[in-house]
Write an enzyme that holds these catalytic residues in place. Sequence first.
Site, PDB file in Angstrom:
ATOM      1  N   CYS A 167      73.094  -2.413 -77.853  1.00 41.98           N
ATOM      2  CA  CYS A 167      72.000  -1.422 -77.427  1.00 41.98           C
ATOM      3  C   CYS A 167      72.150   0.078 -77.678  1.00 41.98           C
ATOM      4  CB  CYS A 167      72.358  -1.356 -75.634  1.00 41.98           C
ATOM      5  SG  CYS A 167      72.005  -2.889 -74.948  1.00 41.98           S
ATOM      6  N   GLU A 171      68.806  -2.011 -71.165  1.00 37.23           N
ATOM      7  CA  GLU A 171      68.177  -1.117 -72.000  1.00 37.23           C
ATOM      8  C   GLU A 171      67.387  -1.665 -72.758  1.00 37.23           C
ATOM      9  OE1 GLU A 171      71.404  -1.879 -71.282  1.00 37.23           O
ATOM     10  OE2 GLU A 171      72.893  -0.083 -71.664  1.00 37.23           O
ATOM     11  N   ASN A 201      68.916  -6.084 -66.850  1.00 40.44           N
ATOM     12  CA  ASN A 201      69.412  -7.330 -67.739  1.00 40.44           C
ATOM     13  C   ASN A 201      68.899  -8.535 -67.181  1.00 40.44           C
ATOM     14  OD1 ASN A 201      71.176  -7.030 -65.415  1.00 40.44           O
ATOM     15  ND2 ASN A 201      72.700  -7.923 -66.147  1.00 40.44           N
ATOM     16  N   CYS A 253      76.246  -1.132 -74.235  1.00 38.48           N
ATOM     17  CA  CYS A 253      76.849  -1.835 -75.227  1.00 38.48           C
ATOM     18  C   CYS A 253      76.614  -1.705 -76.764  1.00 38.48           C
ATOM     19  CB  CYS A 253      76.709  -3.494 -74.977  1.00 38.48           C
ATOM     20  SG  CYS A 253      75.017  -4.180 -75.583  1.00 38.48           S
ATOM     21  N   CYS A 264      69.878  -7.382 -72.323  1.00 38.68           N
ATOM     22  CA  CYS A 264      70.507  -6.209 -71.580  1.00 38.68           C
ATOM     23  C   CYS A 264      69.315  -5.408 -70.988  1.00 38.68           C
ATOM     24  CB  CYS A 264      71.153  -5.268 -72.550  1.00 38.68           C
ATOM     25  SG  CYS A 264      72.832  -5.982 -73.026  1.00 38.68           S
ATOM     26  N   GLU A 269      69.731 -12.582 -67.616  1.00 40.19           N
ATOM     27  CA  GLU A 269      70.450 -13.658 -68.284  1.00 40.19           C
ATOM     28  C   GLU A 269      69.677 -15.141 -68.406  1.00 40.19           C
ATOM     29  OE1 GLU A 269      74.267 -13.370 -65.987  1.00 40.19           O
ATOM     30  OE2 GLU A 269      74.381 -11.476 -66.945  1.00 40.19           O
TER      31      GLU A 269
HETATM   32  N1  THU Z   1      74.559  -5.621 -70.106  1.00 41.29           N
HETATM   33  C1  THU Z   1      73.550  -4.644 -69.910  1.00 41.29           C
HETATM   34  O1  THU Z   1      72.575  -5.051 -69.367  1.00 41.29           O
HETATM   35  N2  THU Z   1      73.841  -3.515 -70.717  1.00 41.29           N
HETATM   36  C2  THU Z   1      74.737  -3.159 -71.353  1.00 41.29           C
HETATM   37  O2  THU Z   1      74.781  -2.146 -72.226  1.00 41.29           O
HETATM   38  C3  THU Z   1      76.066  -3.726 -71.286  1.00 41.29           C
HETATM   39  C4  THU Z   1      75.814  -5.057 -70.775  1.00 41.29           C
HETATM   40  C5  THU Z   1      74.431  -6.677 -69.306  1.00 41.29           C
HETATM   41  C6  THU Z   1      74.465  -7.979 -70.059  1.00 41.29           C
HETATM   42  C7  THU Z   1      74.813  -9.019 -69.098  1.00 41.29           C
HETATM   43  O3  THU Z   1      73.804  -9.627 -68.536  1.00 41.29           O
HETATM   44  C8  THU Z   1      75.933  -8.160 -67.948  1.00 41.29           C
HETATM   45  O4  THU Z   1      75.579  -6.841 -68.365  1.00 41.29           O
HETATM   46  C9  THU Z   1      77.398  -8.432 -68.604  1.00 41.29           C
HETATM   47  O5  THU Z   1      77.827  -8.243 -69.756  1.00 41.29           O
END
Ligand code: THU
Length: 132
Positions: A89, A55, A42, A86, A53, A44
């Site tokens: 994704c 994925e 991920n 999520c 994310c 940010e």
């Molecule tokens: N996140 C992912 O990388 N993948 C997911 O399927 C769920 C959430 C990340 C997004 C964000 O940077 C952190 O997790 C918290 O939500």
Amino acid sequence: MTKEDLMQQAAIAAANAYAPYSKFLVGAALETPDGQIFLGCNVENASYGLGRCAEQTAIQKMISEGSRTFTQIAVYTHASPPSSPCGACRQILFEFAPDALVYMTNHKGEVLESTVRDLLPLGFGPKDLDSV
Ligand code: THU
């Protein structure tokens, strides 16, 4: 690659996560039919809504390097029980590999297993656009 090796790759990918805001580190590793491995973490942003994310990072890498589908994907976090992809994704994974295996794992070695289709029942995909 074995399931165990792919999960290990996802753990390695999580170490590169850029998550200073949530502190929730996520790593993903997927394998294409010809055995290529793509990792993602991920990423940010100070403008929170622009975060990506893990994925999605792995998928972007797969597509931009010329592959179009994958057979299995591992997702690693420090959540227990392991967290699952999520909703956004799930949709993005469904576009390229609805029948791929999904392994969700964590630092404790706990593993949940599913398929993209089981994570997104009745998912909307390219076939829907072909059917009109
Ligand atoms: N996140 C992912 O990388 N993948 C997911 O399927 C769920 C959430 C990340 C997004 C964000 O940077 C952190 O997790 C918290 O939500």
